[in-house]
Scaffold this motif. Structure first.
Motif, PDB file in Angstrom:
ATOM      1  N   GLY A 273       2.300   6.928  -6.706  1.00 27.46           N
ATOM      2  CA  GLY A 273       3.213   6.248  -5.731  1.00 27.46           C
ATOM      3  C   GLY A 273       4.414   5.789  -6.827  1.00 27.46           C
ATOM      4  O   GLY A 273       4.359   5.637  -8.021  1.00 27.46           O
ATOM      5  N   ALA A 274       5.729   5.522  -6.235  1.00 31.41           N
ATOM      6  CA  ALA A 274       6.630   5.314  -6.991  1.00 31.41           C
ATOM      7  C   ALA A 274       6.719   3.780  -7.529  1.00 31.41           C
ATOM      8  O   ALA A 274       5.873   3.044  -6.913  1.00 31.41           O
ATOM      9  N   GLY A 275       7.205   3.577  -8.847  1.00 33.54           N
ATOM     10  CA  GLY A 275       6.932   2.557  -9.477  1.00 33.54           C
ATOM     11  C   GLY A 275       5.565   2.189 -10.423  1.00 33.54           C
ATOM     12  O   GLY A 275       5.313   1.196 -10.930  1.00 33.54           O
ATOM     13  N   THR A 276       4.508   3.262 -10.274  1.00 35.55           N
ATOM     14  CA  THR A 276       3.527   3.114 -10.857  1.00 35.55           C
ATOM     15  C   THR A 276       3.639   3.460 -12.396  1.00 35.55           C
ATOM     16  O   THR A 276       4.305   4.589 -12.648  1.00 35.55           O
ATOM     17  N   THR A 277       2.792   2.883 -13.240  1.00 35.84           N
ATOM     18  CA  THR A 277       3.051   3.455 -14.775  1.00 35.84           C
ATOM     19  C   THR A 277       1.407   3.492 -15.042  1.00 35.84           C
ATOM     20  O   THR A 277       0.451   2.887 -14.488  1.00 35.84           O
ATOM     21  N   ARG A 278       1.269   4.190 -16.096  1.00 34.18           N
ATOM     22  CA  ARG A 278       0.396   4.476 -16.762  1.00 34.18           C
ATOM     23  C   ARG A 278      -0.538   3.269 -17.259  1.00 34.18           C
ATOM     24  O   ARG A 278      -1.654   3.047 -17.555  1.00 34.18           O
ATOM     25  N   LYS A 279       0.225   1.984 -17.316  1.00 30.99           N
ATOM     26  CA  LYS A 279      -0.075   0.631 -17.816  1.00 30.99           C
ATOM     27  C   LYS A 279      -0.836  -0.193 -16.704  1.00 30.99           C
ATOM     28  O   LYS A 279      -1.344  -1.146 -16.945  1.00 30.99           O
ATOM     29  N   ASP A 280      -0.766   0.248 -15.663  1.00 30.02           N
ATOM     30  CA  ASP A 280      -1.156  -0.311 -14.232  1.00 30.02           C
ATOM     31  C   ASP A 280      -2.814  -0.357 -14.484  1.00 30.02           C
ATOM     32  O   ASP A 280      -3.450   0.465 -14.921  1.00 30.02           O
ATOM     33  N   ASP A 281      -3.398  -1.259 -13.787  1.00 27.64           N
ATOM     34  CA  ASP A 281      -4.714  -1.305 -13.749  1.00 27.64           C
ATOM     35  C   ASP A 281      -5.221  -0.251 -12.639  1.00 27.64           C
ATOM     36  O   ASP A 281      -4.472   0.391 -11.944  1.00 27.64           O
ATOM     37  N   PHE A 282      -6.617   0.105 -12.775  1.00 32.36           N
ATOM     38  CA  PHE A 282      -7.025   0.900 -11.779  1.00 32.36           C
ATOM     39  C   PHE A 282      -6.619   0.580 -10.406  1.00 32.36           C
ATOM     40  O   PHE A 282      -6.815  -0.489 -10.235  1.00 32.36           O
ATOM     41  N   ALA A 283      -6.447   1.511  -9.480  1.00 30.88           N
ATOM     42  CA  ALA A 283      -6.532   1.110  -8.121  1.00 30.88           C
ATOM     43  C   ALA A 283      -7.659   1.031  -7.544  1.00 30.88           C
ATOM     44  O   ALA A 283      -8.787   1.704  -8.034  1.00 30.88           O
ATOM     45  N   ARG A 284      -7.986   0.038  -6.830  1.00 31.35           N
ATOM     46  CA  ARG A 284      -9.221  -0.137  -6.307  1.00 31.35           C
ATOM     47  C   ARG A 284      -9.427   0.410  -4.880  1.00 31.35           C
ATOM     48  O   ARG A 284      -8.695  -0.203  -4.181  1.00 31.35           O
ATOM     49  N   VAL A 285     -10.389   1.199  -4.642  1.00 29.65           N
ATOM     50  CA  VAL A 285     -10.423   1.870  -3.105  1.00 29.65           C
ATOM     51  C   VAL A 285     -11.953   1.610  -3.046  1.00 29.65           C
ATOM     52  O   VAL A 285     -12.661   2.012  -3.461  1.00 29.65           O
ATOM     53  N   ALA A 286     -12.024   0.926  -1.819  1.00 29.94           N
ATOM     54  CA  ALA A 286     -13.263   0.471  -1.115  1.00 29.94           C
ATOM     55  C   ALA A 286     -14.058   1.763  -0.921  1.00 29.94           C
ATOM     56  O   ALA A 286     -13.516   2.502   0.109  1.00 29.94           O
ATOM     57  N   ALA A 287     -15.144   1.711  -1.084  1.00 29.00           N
ATOM     58  CA  ALA A 287     -15.821   3.172  -0.866  1.00 29.00           C
ATOM     59  C   ALA A 287     -16.002   3.296   0.658  1.00 29.00           C
ATOM     60  O   ALA A 287     -16.324   4.508   1.378  1.00 29.00           O
ATOM     61  N   ASP A 288     -16.100   2.285   1.411  1.00 28.75           N
ATOM     62  CA  ASP A 288     -16.349   2.453   3.064  1.00 28.75           C
ATOM     63  C   ASP A 288     -14.839   2.259   3.740  1.00 28.75           C
ATOM     64  O   ASP A 288     -15.065   1.903   5.128  1.00 28.75           O
ATOM     65  N   SER A 289     -13.865   2.175   3.176  1.00 32.65           N
ATOM     66  CA  SER A 289     -12.531   2.226   3.613  1.00 32.65           C
ATOM     67  C   SER A 289     -12.330   3.730   4.493  1.00 32.65           C
ATOM     68  O   SER A 289     -12.802   4.724   4.073  1.00 32.65           O
ATOM     69  N   PRO A 290     -11.871   3.675   5.738  1.00 31.16           N
ATOM     70  CA  PRO A 290     -11.811   4.887   6.515  1.00 31.16           C
ATOM     71  C   PRO A 290     -11.166   6.071   5.703  1.00 31.16           C
ATOM     72  O   PRO A 290     -11.352   6.977   5.646  1.00 31.16           O
ATOM     73  N   GLU A 291     -10.050   5.752   4.952  1.00 37.83           N
ATOM     74  CA  GLU A 291      -9.361   6.672   4.271  1.00 37.83           C
ATOM     75  C   GLU A 291     -10.246   7.340   3.130  1.00 37.83           C
ATOM     76  O   GLU A 291     -10.156   8.295   3.123  1.00 37.83           O
ATOM     77  N   ARG A 292     -10.972   6.485   2.385  1.00 37.58           N
ATOM     78  CA  ARG A 292     -11.997   6.911   1.417  1.00 37.58           C
ATOM     79  C   ARG A 292     -13.163   7.875   2.042  1.00 37.58           C
ATOM     80  O   ARG A 292     -13.358   8.840   1.532  1.00 37.58           O
ATOM     81  N   VAL A 293     -13.398   7.400   3.512  1.00 35.46           N
ATOM     82  CA  VAL A 293     -14.597   8.241   3.760  1.00 35.46           C
ATOM     83  C   VAL A 293     -13.997   9.385   4.246  1.00 35.46           C
ATOM     84  O   VAL A 293     -14.598  10.566   4.222  1.00 35.46           O
ATOM     85  N   ALA A 294     -12.681   9.366   4.889  1.00 33.98           N
ATOM     86  CA  ALA A 294     -12.107  10.767   5.221  1.00 33.98           C
ATOM     87  C   ALA A 294     -11.951  11.583   4.170  1.00 33.98           C
ATOM     88  O   ALA A 294     -11.936  12.995   4.171  1.00 33.98           O
TER      89      ALA A 294
END
Lengths: 128, 239
Positions: free
Chosen positions: B119-140
């Motif tokens: 995504g725009a504005g993200t850098t390698r110094k950012d923390d890990f993105a946290r994606v909930a395992a049961d979120s609809p997007e992750r399930v899809a």
């Protein structure tokens, strides 16, 4: 947006208008919803008329000056004029490999013809 | 000893089936059969494989008319009267014998914007993105993410055979997993790339891809998801 993606050459020219294709798709699905209802009403009306032995004159007697019937058939005709040509366009593309701009003109003309002739028929039974 | 009668495609676009007799063994895979022919009968036979355990996606061929991963296909499951017909994958140019040119297949992944774009504005110094395992997007995304790129779906797809420009089930499935990646930074371009006559709207939902996918992925469902996402983008004026 930092999307610097290397995309290989050879992307098809006829897929250029994603927006146009998507709107055609939406129009065909939306008109299908309208058609599902209209076809049902139309068939039930036909079966009712046949089973009750209504004559042509009796049917015209009910449709003459009936704005509800005219409005219903105008909607029906509009849905057909939208739905059928888009499907035919897909058939021409897939079966004949016809993907030139000329196809869109032909399909547009077909849509107009279906709409005009369909509406003319609806108008005729309205006038009786 | 029980013998298998195996006819194997030899040549490129033009060629012929040649017959071989291969000893039938217990728990024999179709890949074992092809390997036996090359190592014991005819060393000029060309085919492709790597992992032999269903991870790499290299060994897909047409076995008795059906595209399959040959390393995980038991002879017992597919042989009819102890006969096998083995051909290269359909819908791809044949280089030699059982080896197809996969360039177009993978170029289409790229054309469907199959690469992750941060995504725009993200850098390698950012923390890990946290994606909930049961979120609809992750399930899809999970439903489609195990693709090994074997090309079985692509070879089985009628729409690919009618329209060579069609991106195909694997590339569209890949795009769908990225559309569901909440870190994704190229959603609009990806949706535009997968729309239209060569993209998701060309799918006829014949379900051959979903039927044949050796990883039990349902690309048809992914393509339906893309149709919905593209429609919503168009309605919002974002396409």
């Amino acid at each position: 947006m930092s999307a610097e993606i290397q995309v290989p050459a050879g992307a098809p020219a006829h897929a250029a208008s994603a927006r146009f294709e998507t709107w055609l798709w939406i129009a065909q699905r939306a008109s299908a919803v309208v058609l599902a209802l209209c076809v049902l009403v139309h068939l039930v009306t036909i079966i009712y008329a046949v089973r009750h032995g209504l004559t042509g004159a009796a049917i015209l007697g009910r449709t003459r000056g009936n704005t509800a019937a005219l409005a219903f058939y105008a909607l029906y005709v509009l849905a057909i004029a939208v739905h059928a040509p888009i499907g035919l366009r897909t058939l021409c593309q897939e079966w004949l490999g016809w993907r030139a701009a000329s196809l869109n003109w032909l399909i547009g003309a077909l849509a107009l013809a279906l709409f005009v002739f369909g509406l003319r028929a609806g108008w005729a039974v309205f006038l009786g | 000893m029980d013998m298998l009668k195996v006819s194997v495609w030899r040549g490129a676009a033009s060629g012929e089936y040649r017959s071989y007799e291969v000893p039938r063994q217990e728990s024999q895979s179709v890949l074992d059969v092809v390997t036996y022919i090359q190592r014991s009968i005819d060393p000029t036979l060309s085919y492709r494989f790597a992992c032999r355990v269903g991870m790499c996606g290299a060994c897909a061929m047409t076995v008795n008319g059906v595209a399959r991963w040959t390393c995980r296909t038991h002879v017992a499951k597919v042989a009819k009267n102890n006969t096998l017909q083995i051909a290269p994958l359909a819908n791809l140019p044949v280089i030699k014998d059982l080896v197809t040119d996969m360039r177009e297949f993978f170029d289409k992944w790229a054309r469907a914007r199959g690469q992750f774009v941060s995504g725009a504005g993200t850098t390698r110094k950012d923390d890990f993105a946290r994606v909930a395992a049961d979120s609809p997007e992750r399930v899809a995304a999970n439903a489609g993410i195990e693709c090994i790129g074997c090309g079985v779906c692509y070879a089985s797809c009628d729409v690919v055979s009618w329209n060579p420009d069609y991106l195909g089930p694997a590339a569209l499935n890949r795009a769908w997993t990225l559309v569901n990646d909440v870190r994704d930074g190229a959603r609009a371009e990806r949706l535009a790339a997968v729309a239209g006559d060569a993209g998701c709207h060309a799918c006829h939902t014949h379900l051959d891809c979903s039927e044949r996918c050796p990883k039990n992925i349902a690309p048809t469902a992914s393509i339906a998801g893309l149709k919905r996402a593209v429609m919503l983008a168009a309605l919002k004026g974002e396409l």
